[in-house]
Structure formats: structure tokens, C-alpha cells
Design a protein around this motif. Structure first.
Motif, PDB file in Angstrom:
ATOM      1  N   LEU A  53      -3.553   8.570   4.466  1.00 21.14           N
ATOM      2  CA  LEU A  53      -2.761   8.942   5.291  1.00 21.14           C
ATOM      3  C   LEU A  53      -3.060   8.425   6.900  1.00 21.14           C
ATOM      4  O   LEU A  53      -2.087   8.028   7.649  1.00 21.14           O
ATOM      5  CB  LEU A  53      -2.715  10.606   5.486  1.00 21.14           C
ATOM      6  N   ARG A  54      -4.227   7.847   7.086  1.00 16.48           N
ATOM      7  CA  ARG A  54      -4.426   7.330   8.439  1.00 16.48           C
ATOM      8  C   ARG A  54      -3.832   5.968   8.638  1.00 16.48           C
ATOM      9  O   ARG A  54      -3.588   5.719   9.577  1.00 16.48           O
ATOM     10  CB  ARG A  54      -5.924   6.957   8.571  1.00 16.48           C
ATOM     11  N   GLN A  55      -3.300   5.333   7.454  1.00 11.79           N
ATOM     12  CA  GLN A  55      -2.582   3.996   7.499  1.00 11.79           C
ATOM     13  C   GLN A  55      -1.207   4.467   8.156  1.00 11.79           C
ATOM     14  O   GLN A  55      -0.557   3.429   8.552  1.00 11.79           O
ATOM     15  CB  GLN A  55      -2.162   3.511   6.055  1.00 11.79           C
ATOM     16  N   GLY A  56      -0.882   5.446   8.306  1.00 14.46           N
ATOM     17  CA  GLY A  56       0.326   6.137   9.059  1.00 14.46           C
ATOM     18  C   GLY A  56       0.446   6.163  10.433  1.00 14.46           C
ATOM     19  O   GLY A  56       1.300   6.447  11.301  1.00 14.46           O
ATOM     20  N   ALA A  60      11.458   5.441   8.869  1.00 10.30           N
ATOM     21  CA  ALA A  60      11.385   4.977   7.518  1.00 10.30           C
ATOM     22  C   ALA A  60      10.163   4.269   7.246  1.00 10.30           C
ATOM     23  O   ALA A  60       9.555   4.434   6.003  1.00 10.30           O
ATOM     24  CB  ALA A  60      12.346   3.916   7.244  1.00 10.30           C
ATOM     25  N   TRP A  61       9.746   3.560   8.146  1.00  5.56           N
ATOM     26  CA  TRP A  61       7.996   3.246   7.957  1.00  5.56           C
ATOM     27  C   TRP A  61       7.162   4.376   7.747  1.00  5.56           C
ATOM     28  O   TRP A  61       6.033   3.985   6.758  1.00  5.56           O
ATOM     29  CB  TRP A  61       7.624   2.057   9.298  1.00  5.56           C
ATOM     30  N   LEU A  62       7.267   5.161   8.511  1.00  6.89           N
ATOM     31  CA  LEU A  62       6.384   6.240   8.474  1.00  6.89           C
ATOM     32  C   LEU A  62       6.603   6.800   7.066  1.00  6.89           C
ATOM     33  O   LEU A  62       5.412   7.165   6.473  1.00  6.89           O
ATOM     34  CB  LEU A  62       6.489   7.407   9.515  1.00  6.89           C
ATOM     35  N   VAL A  63       7.500   7.152   6.518  1.00  6.76           N
ATOM     36  CA  VAL A  63       7.991   7.916   5.211  1.00  6.76           C
ATOM     37  C   VAL A  63       7.259   6.779   4.104  1.00  6.76           C
ATOM     38  O   VAL A  63       6.861   7.624   3.285  1.00  6.76           O
ATOM     39  CB  VAL A  63       9.296   8.020   5.236  1.00  6.76           C
ATOM     40  N   ASP A  74       3.664   6.051  -0.066  1.00  2.00           N
ATOM     41  CA  ASP A  74       2.416   5.382  -0.496  1.00  2.00           C
ATOM     42  C   ASP A  74       1.153   6.065  -0.543  1.00  2.00           C
ATOM     43  O   ASP A  74       0.155   5.874  -1.697  1.00  2.00           O
ATOM     44  CB  ASP A  74       2.259   4.308   0.096  1.00  2.00           C
ATOM     45  N   ALA A  75       0.773   6.875   0.286  1.00  2.38           N
ATOM     46  CA  ALA A  75      -0.794   7.582   0.482  1.00  2.38           C
ATOM     47  C   ALA A  75      -0.455   8.671  -0.898  1.00  2.38           C
ATOM     48  O   ALA A  75      -1.596   8.850  -1.665  1.00  2.38           O
ATOM     49  CB  ALA A  75      -0.840   8.361   1.729  1.00  2.38           C
ATOM     50  N   VAL A  76       0.497   9.390  -0.946  1.00  2.00           N
ATOM     51  CA  VAL A  76       0.648  10.572  -1.981  1.00  2.00           C
ATOM     52  C   VAL A  76       0.555   9.615  -3.329  1.00  2.00           C
ATOM     53  O   VAL A  76      -0.307  10.089  -4.244  1.00  2.00           O
ATOM     54  CB  VAL A  76       1.912  10.985  -1.893  1.00  2.00           C
ATOM     55  N   ILE A  77       1.194   8.641  -3.672  1.00  2.00           N
ATOM     56  CA  ILE A  77       1.176   8.052  -4.883  1.00  2.00           C
ATOM     57  C   ILE A  77      -0.173   7.528  -5.329  1.00  2.00           C
ATOM     58  O   ILE A  77      -0.544   7.750  -6.467  1.00  2.00           O
ATOM     59  CB  ILE A  77       2.361   7.010  -4.996  1.00  2.00           C
ATOM     60  N   GLN A  88       4.304   4.859 -14.598  1.00  4.18           N
ATOM     61  CA  GLN A  88       5.235   5.525 -14.088  1.00  4.18           C
ATOM     62  C   GLN A  88       5.002   5.688 -12.475  1.00  4.18           C
ATOM     63  O   GLN A  88       5.970   5.664 -11.711  1.00  4.18           O
ATOM     64  CB  GLN A  88       4.871   7.273 -14.560  1.00  4.18           C
ATOM     65  N   LEU A  89       3.810   5.864 -11.805  1.00  2.00           N
ATOM     66  CA  LEU A  89       3.515   5.931 -10.589  1.00  2.00           C
ATOM     67  C   LEU A  89       4.047   4.570  -9.601  1.00  2.00           C
ATOM     68  O   LEU A  89       4.522   4.506  -8.665  1.00  2.00           O
ATOM     69  CB  LEU A  89       2.007   6.106 -10.206  1.00  2.00           C
ATOM     70  N   THR A  90       3.888   3.404 -10.440  1.00  2.00           N
ATOM     71  CA  THR A  90       4.117   2.275  -9.904  1.00  2.00           C
ATOM     72  C   THR A  90       5.944   1.808  -9.820  1.00  2.00           C
ATOM     73  O   THR A  90       6.274   1.796  -8.728  1.00  2.00           O
ATOM     74  CB  THR A  90       3.778   0.838 -11.104  1.00  2.00           C
ATOM     75  N   LEU A  91       6.510   2.382 -10.910  1.00  8.94           N
ATOM     76  CA  LEU A  91       8.017   2.655 -10.785  1.00  8.94           C
ATOM     77  C   LEU A  91       8.343   3.750  -9.821  1.00  8.94           C
ATOM     78  O   LEU A  91       9.595   3.554  -9.073  1.00  8.94           O
ATOM     79  CB  LEU A  91       8.475   3.009 -12.155  1.00  8.94           C
TER      80      LEU A  91
END
Length: 347
Positions: A45-48, A91-94, A99-102, A125-128
Motif C-alpha cells: 500500500l505504500r506504493q500509493g 483513479a491512480w490511487l484506486v 493492485d496491493a490487495v490482489i 483468476q487474480l491476473t484476470l
């Protein structure tokens, strides 16, 4: 002097507050990451922090821009651009958060999964899911940005007036795209094919290298990449050698003369299979499966752990059996009889 100080205070204050809040959130995430090192969510999450800082900065500037008195009649245009930037930054933040959650879900499952097939299924599944979320967020952000323009709102109103005709046209035009989209979802959650599976498609042997919501890439044994629409896998049959486990039974067919010594050939087959590192030790056999006026068909069957092992084992058995027949029993190789065989004399 006041005309200079007001913009400096607003922009400088917004930058300082945005940086301070982003720094505080980043420190909190670092502390959470240290407390729970087994969960990579907090570190990811620090990437955000950069998009978070951008959202806060634009929100503060937009809220206090009126006090700067920089523009008069152009205030609406400035508000428009600030709103567009706010939508893009949000949108960038979301996207960073999703991405962090996946990534966390993938890392957590890979750490506890002992079944390679299930691990590949979850990864598929996670990639899609990631690509679907990215597509939805981008589409929503672009739509929200377009709706900020009066011309686009008027266009939307006129389009709604003729929604019946446009809906039919759009449905026909997007039929293939929607078909691929739903086929991609079916593949992801129906466990039909996964990244890393060994498949045979239209006679091509390869490994599934990439799956998206619209197409699938197969890496062949000779390093070619075949790109196919995902709807192919829901409409046509294909072979998935990795489904239900990778162990396989392979066959080698030989066409020999009727005088071939089957018992000696069977013993030689057992010797070759047992000496091979590719055999998994489960089973093997050699049988005469067919006959013609000029030859007999001999089938050697053997098992292996993976599709790659069965391929090499089949080639090894085929090569060594042919070499043995050529050196030890050449009369067993197929021949064309042009004269009758004389009693007690071999051709």
C-alpha cells in the motif's frame, strides 16, 4: 503584496499538508508492516503515497482556490481542470490500492498452497481480476472526465434519445468483444485452463503463458507464441494435459514384420523403460494391437510424471527399440515380399 502572498499560502500550504498527511500515512503503513511481516499488504500500500499526495493537494487547492483571486471570469475553467486532475489522481490511487490487495492475495495463497494446479488456477483468476478492475476503473474515470464537459452531456442526452437504435447497433458491434469478455471470466472462475497448463490446440503442443480477458497466449515447445481469443476455449474442444494432475500414459507404435519376436521385444522394452529416468515407475506394457497382410502393429505404453517426461520417454523408447531391431533382429523390420519364401531359408 497580498496578491502574491495569497497564492503562495494556498499552494504552499496545500503542498505541505498533502505531504504531511501522506508521510503520516506512510509511517503508519511502515509500522503495520513491521508488526505483521507475514502480510505484504501494508508494504504494498505504500506504493500509493504519491497518488494520495496528488489527490490531497488537488483537493485542497480546489477548495481554497477562490481565496487566491488569481482569475476572475476564468474560474470555471480552472475548476474544470482541477476536477479532471482530481478524477485522474483518484483513479491512480484506486488502481494502486487494488493492485496491493490482489498482490497480497496471490502472495498469501502461494505461501500456503501445496497443490501446483490450484496455485496456477488462483494466479489465473487474480491476473484476470486485476485486468478487469483496471479496465473498469479507467473506463469510469474517462467517463467521469467526459461528463465534466457541457458538450459531452448534450451528446449523452441526444444519444439517450436514440438509445433503442444505438443499443442494437452497439450490441451487434460488441458481440465478439462481449463474448471474449464472458469467456475470459468463465476460464478464470471455471478452472477450464490455467497459466502454466500444458495444452494441445489444433495439433500445437505448448504451455499457457498468459491469459487476459480477451485473448490467451500459448508458448509452444519451439518457443513460438500462439495468440488465440479466449472464446475459442469455450466453443471448441482442446486437450489440457495438466488438468487433474500431470501424470500421463504415452504410447509408441511400431509397424513390424509378422516374424518379429514379440517376447524378446517385450523384454527389451521393459529393460529400456526401467532404465530411463523419465519413467515414474507406475506401469508399462507392450502388445500387438493390429495386423495387416504385410505388417503387424505393436504398441508400447509407459507412464511418466509430467507431459515433458512422457515426451522424452516416448522418443527414448522409440529410438532404442528401432536400434535394437536393426542390430539384433533386422528380419523383424517391415519388408516387401517379391518372391515366395523358400523352406528353411530366410529372406
Amino acid at each position: 503584496m497580498e496578491a502574491v502572498l495569497r497564492p503562495v499560502i494556498v499552494f504552499g500550504g496545500a503542498a505541505v499538508v498533502a505531504w504531511a498527511v501522506a508521510w503520516a500515512v506512510d509511517r503508519l503503513l511502515v509500522r503495520m508492516d513491521r508488526r505483521r511481516p507475514q502480510t505484504p499488504l501494508w508494504g504494498l500500500l505504500r506504493q500509493g503515497r504519491v497518488p494520495l499526495m496528488a489527490v490531497l493537494f488537488v483537493a485542497l487547492v480546489r477548495g481554497f482556490f477562490g481565496s487566491t483571486k488569481l482569475v476572475g471570469n476564468g474560474r470555471e475553467r480552472v475548476d474544470l481542470w482541477l476536477t479532471l486532475i482530481m478524477i485522474a489522481a483518484s483513479a491512480w490511487l484506486v488502481l494502486r490500492a487494488s493492485d496491493a490487495v490482489i498482490e497480497t492475495a496471490a502472495a498469501k495463497y502461494n505461501g500456503v498452497a501445496h497443490d501446483p494446479a490450484r496455485a496456477r488456477r488462483v494466479r489465473t483468476q487474480l491476473t484476470l481480476m486485476r485486468r478487469l478492475v483496471t479496465t473498469v476503473v479507467i473506463v469510469v474515470a474517462v467517463a467521469a472526465m467526459l461528463l465534466q464537459f457541457d458538450g459531452m452531456r448534450a451528446l449523452g442526452t441526444s444519444m439517450l434519445a436514440s438509445a433503442g437504435v444505438l443499443g442494437i447497433v452497439a450490441g451487434i458491434a460488441a458481440q465478439s468483444t462481449l463474448s471474449n469478455l464472458f469467456a475470459g471470466l468463465s476460464i478464470a472462475f471455471g478452472d477450464m485452463v490455467r497459466i502454466g497448463d500444458t495444452v494441445i490446440i489444433d495439433g500445437e503442443y505448448g504451455v499457457v503463458d498468459e491469459i487476459t480477458v480477451s485473448y490467451l497466449v500459448v508458448l509452444t515447445w519451439d518457443e513460438r507464441r500462439i495468440t488465440m481469443p479466449v472464446s475459442y476455449f469455450t466453443n471448441k474442444p482442446f486437450q489440457n494435459w495438466s488438468r487433474g494432475g500431470q501424470q500421463m500414459t504415452g504410447t509408441v507404435y511400431l509397424h513390424l514384420d509378422h516374424t518379429a519376436p514379440i517376447s524378446e521385444l517385450r523384454a527389451k522394452t521393459e529393460e529400456i523403460v526401467r532404465a530411463s529416468d523419465h519413467w515414474d515407475g507406475r506401469s508399462w506394457s507392450l502388445m500387438v494391437t493390429d495386423t495387416t497382410p504385410s505388417t503387424i502393429e505393436v504398441r508400447a505404453a509407459m507412464t511418466a510424471r509430467t507431459p515433458d517426461d512422457i515426451w522424452f520417454l516416448r522418443c527414448e523408447v522409440r529410438e532404442e527399440l528401432i536400434a535394437w531391431l536393426r542390430d539384433k533382429c533386422p528380419s523383424a523390420l517391415p519388408r516387401l515380399r517379391t518372391t515366395p519364401e523358400l523352406p528353411g531359408k530366410e529372406l
